[in-house]
Design a protein around this motif. Structure first.
Motif, PDB file in Angstrom:
ATOM      1  N   GLN A  58      20.147   1.021  18.384  1.00  0.00           N
ATOM      2  CA  GLN A  58      19.122   2.061  18.348  1.00  0.00           C
ATOM      3  C   GLN A  58      18.848   2.434  16.894  1.00  0.00           C
ATOM      4  N   GLU A  59      17.577   2.415  16.507  1.00  0.00           N
ATOM      5  CA  GLU A  59      17.189   2.764  15.141  1.00  0.00           C
ATOM      6  C   GLU A  59      16.264   3.984  15.180  1.00  0.00           C
ATOM      7  N   SER A  60      16.345   4.822  14.157  1.00  0.00           N
ATOM      8  CA  SER A  60      15.510   6.023  14.071  1.00  0.00           C
ATOM      9  C   SER A  60      15.019   6.215  12.651  1.00  0.00           C
ATOM     10  N   ILE A  61      13.782   6.674  12.530  1.00  0.00           N
ATOM     11  CA  ILE A  61      13.170   6.960  11.230  1.00  0.00           C
ATOM     12  C   ILE A  61      12.453   8.302  11.351  1.00  0.00           C
ATOM     13  N   THR A  62      12.596   9.147  10.360  1.00  0.00           N
ATOM     14  CA  THR A  62      11.855  10.406  10.334  1.00  0.00           C
ATOM     15  C   THR A  62      11.269  10.614   8.945  1.00  0.00           C
ATOM     16  N   GLY A  63      10.163  11.330   8.866  1.00  0.00           N
ATOM     17  CA  GLY A  63       9.542  11.630   7.580  1.00  0.00           C
ATOM     18  C   GLY A  63       8.239  12.370   7.769  1.00  0.00           C
ATOM     19  N   ASN A  64       7.545  12.552   6.673  1.00  0.00           N
ATOM     20  CA  ASN A  64       6.248  13.215   6.672  1.00  0.00           C
ATOM     21  C   ASN A  64       5.187  12.241   6.177  1.00  0.00           C
ATOM     22  N   PHE A  65       3.936  12.589   6.362  1.00  0.00           N
ATOM     23  CA  PHE A  65       2.857  11.726   5.895  1.00  0.00           C
ATOM     24  C   PHE A  65       1.650  12.537   5.463  1.00  0.00           C
ATOM     25  N   ASN A  66       0.907  11.961   4.535  1.00  0.00           N
ATOM     26  CA  ASN A  66      -0.438  12.437   4.187  1.00  0.00           C
ATOM     27  C   ASN A  66      -1.415  11.323   4.514  1.00  0.00           C
ATOM     28  N   ILE A  74      -8.606   3.699   4.204  1.00  0.00           N
ATOM     29  CA  ILE A  74      -7.565   4.636   4.611  1.00  0.00           C
ATOM     30  C   ILE A  74      -6.478   4.598   3.551  1.00  0.00           C
ATOM     31  N   ASP A  75      -6.032   5.787   3.120  1.00  0.00           N
ATOM     32  CA  ASP A  75      -4.912   5.893   2.195  1.00  0.00           C
ATOM     33  C   ASP A  75      -3.835   6.752   2.851  1.00  0.00           C
ATOM     34  N   VAL A  76      -2.627   6.232   2.881  1.00  0.00           N
ATOM     35  CA  VAL A  76      -1.510   6.915   3.525  1.00  0.00           C
ATOM     36  C   VAL A  76      -0.354   7.012   2.546  1.00  0.00           C
ATOM     37  N   ALA A  77       0.258   8.189   2.492  1.00  0.00           N
ATOM     38  CA  ALA A  77       1.496   8.364   1.730  1.00  0.00           C
ATOM     39  C   ALA A  77       2.600   8.723   2.707  1.00  0.00           C
ATOM     40  N   LEU A  78       3.713   8.002   2.642  1.00  0.00           N
ATOM     41  CA  LEU A  78       4.886   8.310   3.444  1.00  0.00           C
ATOM     42  C   LEU A  78       5.887   9.050   2.575  1.00  0.00           C
ATOM     43  N   ILE A  79       6.401  10.133   3.113  1.00  0.00           N
ATOM     44  CA  ILE A  79       7.215  11.058   2.333  1.00  0.00           C
ATOM     45  C   ILE A  79       8.556  11.239   3.037  1.00  0.00           C
ATOM     46  N   SER A  80       9.623  11.152   2.288  1.00  0.00           N
ATOM     47  CA  SER A  80      10.955  11.280   2.862  1.00  0.00           C
ATOM     48  C   SER A  80      11.219  12.717   3.291  1.00  0.00           C
ATOM     49  N   PRO A  81      12.247  12.936   4.127  1.00  0.00           N
ATOM     50  CA  PRO A  81      12.613  14.313   4.488  1.00  0.00           C
ATOM     51  C   PRO A  81      12.947  15.184   3.288  1.00  0.00           C
ATOM     52  N   LEU A  82      13.268  14.560   2.139  1.00  0.00           N
ATOM     53  CA  LEU A  82      13.586  15.316   0.924  1.00  0.00           C
ATOM     54  C   LEU A  82      12.349  15.584   0.071  1.00  0.00           C
ATOM     55  N   GLY A  83      11.167  15.133   0.537  1.00  0.00           N
ATOM     56  CA  GLY A  83       9.930  15.430  -0.170  1.00  0.00           C
ATOM     57  C   GLY A  83       9.491  14.396  -1.178  1.00  0.00           C
ATOM     58  N   GLN A  84      10.145  13.238  -1.213  1.00  0.00           N
ATOM     59  CA  GLN A  84       9.776  12.198  -2.163  1.00  0.00           C
ATOM     60  C   GLN A  84       8.802  11.205  -1.524  1.00  0.00           C
ATOM     61  N   THR A  85       7.756  10.826  -2.264  1.00  0.00           N
ATOM     62  CA  THR A  85       6.851   9.789  -1.791  1.00  0.00           C
ATOM     63  C   THR A  85       7.558   8.447  -1.918  1.00  0.00           C
ATOM     64  N   VAL A  86       7.825   7.816  -0.798  1.00  0.00           N
ATOM     65  CA  VAL A  86       8.596   6.579  -0.821  1.00  0.00           C
ATOM     66  C   VAL A  86       7.723   5.346  -0.653  1.00  0.00           C
ATOM     67  N   ALA A  87       6.497   5.520  -0.173  1.00  0.00           N
ATOM     68  CA  ALA A  87       5.609   4.373  -0.015  1.00  0.00           C
ATOM     69  C   ALA A  87       4.172   4.860   0.138  1.00  0.00           C
ATOM     70  N   THR A  88       3.237   4.017  -0.271  1.00  0.00           N
ATOM     71  CA  THR A  88       1.820   4.299  -0.068  1.00  0.00           C
ATOM     72  C   THR A  88       1.155   3.063   0.532  1.00  0.00           C
ATOM     73  N   ILE A  89       0.105   3.313   1.303  1.00  0.00           N
ATOM     74  CA  ILE A  89      -0.664   2.226   1.918  1.00  0.00           C
ATOM     75  C   ILE A  89      -2.131   2.463   1.632  1.00  0.00           C
ATOM     76  N   ASN A  90      -2.839   1.369   1.376  1.00  0.00           N
ATOM     77  CA  ASN A  90      -4.299   1.396   1.292  1.00  0.00           C
ATOM     78  C   ASN A  90      -4.837   0.307   2.203  1.00  0.00           C
ATOM     79  N   VAL A  91      -5.752   0.686   3.094  1.00  0.00           N
ATOM     80  CA  VAL A  91      -6.342  -0.266   4.024  1.00  0.00           C
ATOM     81  C   VAL A  91      -7.850  -0.238   3.855  1.00  0.00           C
ATOM     82  N   THR A  92      -8.444  -1.401   3.627  1.00  0.00           N
ATOM     83  CA  THR A  92      -9.895  -1.555   3.539  1.00  0.00           C
ATOM     84  C   THR A  92     -10.304  -2.663   4.506  1.00  0.00           C
ATOM     85  N   PRO A  93     -11.608  -2.890   4.709  1.00  0.00           N
ATOM     86  CA  PRO A  93     -12.011  -3.996   5.582  1.00  0.00           C
ATOM     87  C   PRO A  93     -11.567  -5.363   5.070  1.00  0.00           C
ATOM     88  N   ASN A  94     -11.154  -5.463   3.815  1.00  0.00           N
ATOM     89  CA  ASN A  94     -10.793  -6.761   3.232  1.00  0.00           C
ATOM     90  C   ASN A  94      -9.297  -7.023   3.141  1.00  0.00           C
TER      91      ASN A  94
END
Length: 201
Positions: A58-66, A74-94
């Motif tokens: 069993q695996e679990s992940i928790t966090g916040n997002f913008n 689409i631009d997404v920022a994934l943020i750890s429970p400690l408030g650090q931005t740990v990853a960003t995503i950018n999605v376009t049609p290409n």
């Protein structure tokens, strides 16, 4: 699960966002709704939790997002429970681009990118609709969630339940809590995603 393991998994996840395989699987399929109160431009934040089985564990992940959504990106920022931005995503049609730890990875679509990184799909393409209470059902028909009609299975197998609303008395209430489940995706089983959308400031 140790916090470092959780943060590593979350960082690899790029969607929060959604992605996973949502209503569409490719970046070229970023949908534009023409009904109801759907908006091409939104800015949201919220909380994300993911649970799944892999290799009998069993695996679990928790966090916040913008989440920043525009007609062609689409631009997404994934943020750890400690408030650090740990990853960003950018999605376009290409293309879809994920940046984590100073390293950038690009793929033709977000689903393959997250599948390669996580081993399970993060449905950013679907979340584009889900976060506003829309989806494409198993027949490819447009679905609009409401307190009286809050459950749908998408054409790619996600079972969605819109559990809570920002204002249930509104004419077309916006979702506050969404639960998404998928029985299997590759070697992942019992995948469940819980999305809490925070009220706009």
């Amino acid at each position: 699960m140790p916090l470092t393991r959780r943060l590593t998994l979350l960082a690899a996840a790029c969607s929060f966002a959604a992605a996973l395989a949502g209503c569409a699987t490719g970046t070229a399929n970023l949908s534009t709704a023409t009904v109801g109160d759907y908006r091409d431009t939104i800015d949201l934040s919220g909380k994300l939790s993911v649970n799944y089985q892999k290799d009998g564990r069993q695996e679990s992940i928790t966090g916040n997002f913008n989440w920043e959504q525009r007609p062609e990106a689409i631009d997404v920022a994934l943020i750890s429970p400690l408030g650090q931005t740990v990853a960003t995503i950018n999605v376009t049609p290409n293309a879809a681009t994920l940046v984590q730890g100073g390293q950038e990875r690009t793929a033709g679509d977000i689903d393959s990118l997250t599948q390669e990184t996580l081993g399970w799909p993060l449905p950013v393409s679907g979340l584009r609709d889900w976060l506003q209470g829309y989806a494409l059902d198993a027949q490819g028909q447009r679905f609009r969630a409401s307190p009286a009609n809050n459950t749908v299975t998408t054409r790619d197998g996600w079972r969605l339940r819109f559990v809570e609303w920002q204002d249930a008395a509104a004419a077309q209430p916006a979702p506050r809590l969404i639960q998404a489940e998928r029985a299997a995706s590759g070697d992942i089983t019992d995948l469940a995603i819980r999305i809490v959308i925070l009220p706009s400031a």
